[in-house]
Design an enzyme around this catalytic site. Structure first.
Site, PDB file in Angstrom:
ATOM      1  N   SER A  11      79.934 -17.384  44.781  1.00 42.12           N
ATOM      2  CA  SER A  11      81.323 -16.953  44.599  1.00 42.12           C
ATOM      3  C   SER A  11      81.411 -15.489  44.176  1.00 42.12           C
ATOM      4  O   SER A  11      82.265 -14.742  44.671  1.00 42.12           O
ATOM      5  CB  SER A  11      82.030 -17.851  43.576  1.00 42.12           C
ATOM      6  OG  SER A  11      81.347 -17.845  42.333  1.00 42.12           O
ATOM      7  N   SER A 136      85.239 -10.791  34.479  1.00 41.67           N
ATOM      8  CA  SER A 136      85.537 -10.706  35.919  1.00 41.67           C
ATOM      9  C   SER A 136      85.194 -12.005  36.635  1.00 41.67           C
ATOM     10  O   SER A 136      84.132 -12.107  37.253  1.00 41.67           O
ATOM     11  CB  SER A 136      84.725  -9.556  36.538  1.00 41.67           C
ATOM     12  OG  SER A 136      83.359  -9.650  36.160  1.00 41.67           O
ATOM     13  N   LYS A 189      76.998 -14.087  25.731  1.00 40.66           N
ATOM     14  CA  LYS A 189      78.350 -14.647  25.698  1.00 40.66           C
ATOM     15  C   LYS A 189      78.421 -15.993  26.410  1.00 40.66           C
ATOM     16  O   LYS A 189      79.258 -16.837  26.084  1.00 40.66           O
ATOM     17  CB  LYS A 189      79.369 -13.652  26.257  1.00 40.66           C
ATOM     18  CG  LYS A 189      79.137 -13.225  27.700  1.00 40.66           C
ATOM     19  CD  LYS A 189      79.801 -14.102  28.728  1.00 40.66           C
ATOM     20  CE  LYS A 189      79.448 -13.669  30.135  1.00 40.66           C
ATOM     21  NZ  LYS A 189      80.056 -14.513  31.171  1.00 40.66           N
ATOM     22  N   THR A 246      85.233 -15.705  29.080  1.00 41.42           N
ATOM     23  CA  THR A 246      84.337 -16.828  29.367  1.00 41.42           C
ATOM     24  C   THR A 246      84.617 -18.009  28.446  1.00 41.42           C
ATOM     25  O   THR A 246      84.434 -19.166  28.844  1.00 41.42           O
ATOM     26  CB  THR A 246      82.869 -16.383  29.243  1.00 41.42           C
ATOM     27  OG1 THR A 246      82.688 -15.169  29.972  1.00 41.42           O
ATOM     28  CG2 THR A 246      81.936 -17.419  29.807  1.00 41.42           C
ATOM     29  N   SER A 252      85.727 -20.649  33.972  1.00 40.45           N
ATOM     30  CA  SER A 252      84.417 -20.474  33.351  1.00 40.45           C
ATOM     31  C   SER A 252      83.545 -21.719  33.501  1.00 40.45           C
ATOM     32  O   SER A 252      83.850 -22.774  32.952  1.00 40.45           O
ATOM     33  CB  SER A 252      84.573 -20.138  31.861  1.00 40.45           C
ATOM     34  OG  SER A 252      83.327 -20.203  31.207  1.00 40.45           O
ATOM     35  N   ARG A 253      82.447 -21.573  34.222  1.00 39.66           N
ATOM     36  CA  ARG A 253      81.539 -22.711  34.398  1.00 39.66           C
ATOM     37  C   ARG A 253      80.831 -23.056  33.095  1.00 39.66           C
ATOM     38  O   ARG A 253      80.516 -24.220  32.833  1.00 39.66           O
ATOM     39  CB  ARG A 253      80.534 -22.412  35.505  1.00 39.66           C
ATOM     40  CG  ARG A 253      79.608 -21.258  35.222  1.00 39.66           C
ATOM     41  CD  ARG A 253      78.788 -20.838  36.422  1.00 39.66           C
ATOM     42  NE  ARG A 253      79.597 -20.176  37.436  1.00 39.66           N
ATOM     43  CZ  ARG A 253      79.101 -19.582  38.517  1.00 39.66           C
ATOM     44  NH1 ARG A 253      77.797 -19.598  38.721  1.00 39.66           N
ATOM     45  NH2 ARG A 253      79.873 -18.978  39.383  1.00 39.66           N
TER      46      ARG A 253
END
Length: 337
Positions: A11, A136, A189, A246, A252-253
């Site tokens: 992605s 981002s 993070k 995040t 956010s994964r």
């Protein structure tokens, strides 16, 4: 403009390829997965990882690494961090002196404790190496929502070159010489975001999330500055900025995986459910090893490791964090006598 290859068609790689093409660059996208390249050639869209983001008909897609790397001014290395070394090894025979490799993934190699730019410098010493990171998410960059990131390199001209090929009216790029600080911020993070997700999965509220973000940036800064990074970097886009997005974003994964773990999933079950690489899982052990090496206290990151790898219930980990010995918030502030 420039002749650019994006190495990795996930992605983030696809979103950046669109930014680069929009700016007038000639863009080639490489993937090791033949079926992925076939899909991109046929549909001009990554229907699995970035649905709805259409790519132009004349963007080039290939699974031939020599074709992708040869004669490019910039190589955007967008494979997941765990594949950085193996991909760099494969690229090395085709890279010529002066080509710029931009690391855009985030992570620390567990076995060596090296950052991604250090890995690339070791595997491809003829290249100029840069990094780019900041708050981002690909899902927003892909559809042109305003985003701001930082390009970092040891040499100013290299960072400014990366800035030139990427920057436009919706994708603002700053520059920085503190590559180490940027990479540590971008990696650490993700571990804090796992903790934030766990708190969400446990049903905790805004107070908890605010505490995790604030104390998280303290841990990140404490370790990074001890390793030689600049405090300003950790208070900027690639530190606190990246941490906020995040920990908070639906995209956010790391947060999603943490949320599932908080709800009772095992680490592997959570990663399987997310269906993308959860970078924080791979950085967590490395972060603890670095903290031990540099004698730095990182209780939140250590708690995440206990949950991920030692089957500690997330709720128990939170309780232990809350019941740690009493502390002052900032030890360098002075009291009145």
């Amino acid at each position: 403009m420039a002749n650019v290859a994006v190495i990795g068609a996930g992605s983030w790689g696809i979103a950046l390829a669109k930014v680069l093409y929009t700016n007038g660059n000639k863009v080639t996208v490489w993937s090791i997965v033949e079926a992925e390249i076939a899909m991109l050639k046929e549909k001009h869209e990554h229907v699995e990882k970035l649905p709805g983001v259409k790519l132009p008909e004349d963007m080039i897609f290939t699974s031939n690494l020599e074709e992708a790397v040869s004669e490019k001014e910039y190589l955007i290395l967008a494979v997941p961090s765990v594949f950085t070394r193996s991909t760099a090894k494969s690229m090395a025979p085709f890279v010529k002196e002066g080509q710029v490799i931009v690391c855009v993934a985030k992570g620390i190699e567990e076995a060596t404790l090296m950052t991604l730019s250090e890995i690339v410098e070791e595997e491809i010493p003829v290249a100029e190496v840069a990094v780019m990171c900041g708050p981002s998410h690909a899902e927003e960059v892909g559809i042109g929502l305003p985003t701001t990131v930082v390009a970092g390199a040891a040499k100013k001209r290299v960072a400014e070159g990366v800035q030139d090929i990427f920057m436009n009216e919706v994708f603002r790029v700053y520059t920085s010489p503190d590559v180490l600080g940027m990479e540590l911020g971008g990696s650490l993070k993700n571990v804090i975001a796992l903790a934030a997700g766990m708190a969400d999965g446990l049903g905790y509220g805004d107070n908890t999330k605010a505490a995790l973000i604030t104390r998280g940036i303290t841990e990140m800064s404490r370790l990074a500055t001890k390793m030689g990074a600049k405090a300003e970097t950790l208070s900027g886009l690639t530190g606190i900025g990246d941490l906020i997005v995040t920990c908070e974003s639906k995209h956010s994964r790391n947060r999603k995986a943490g949320m599932l773990i908080g709800q009772g999933y095992t680490m592997q079950q959570a990663m399987d459910e997310v269906k993308m690489v959860v970078e924080g899982v791979y950085s967590a052990k490395a972060a603890c090893a670095l903290a031990k090496k540099y004698d730095v206290e990182i209780p939140i990151i250590e708690a995440v490791n206990q949950v991920l790898f030692f089957d500690k219930p997330a709720k128990e980990a939170v309780t232990e964090l809350m019941m740690r010995d009493k502390k002052v918030e900032h030890s360098d502030l002075e009291w009145e006598e």
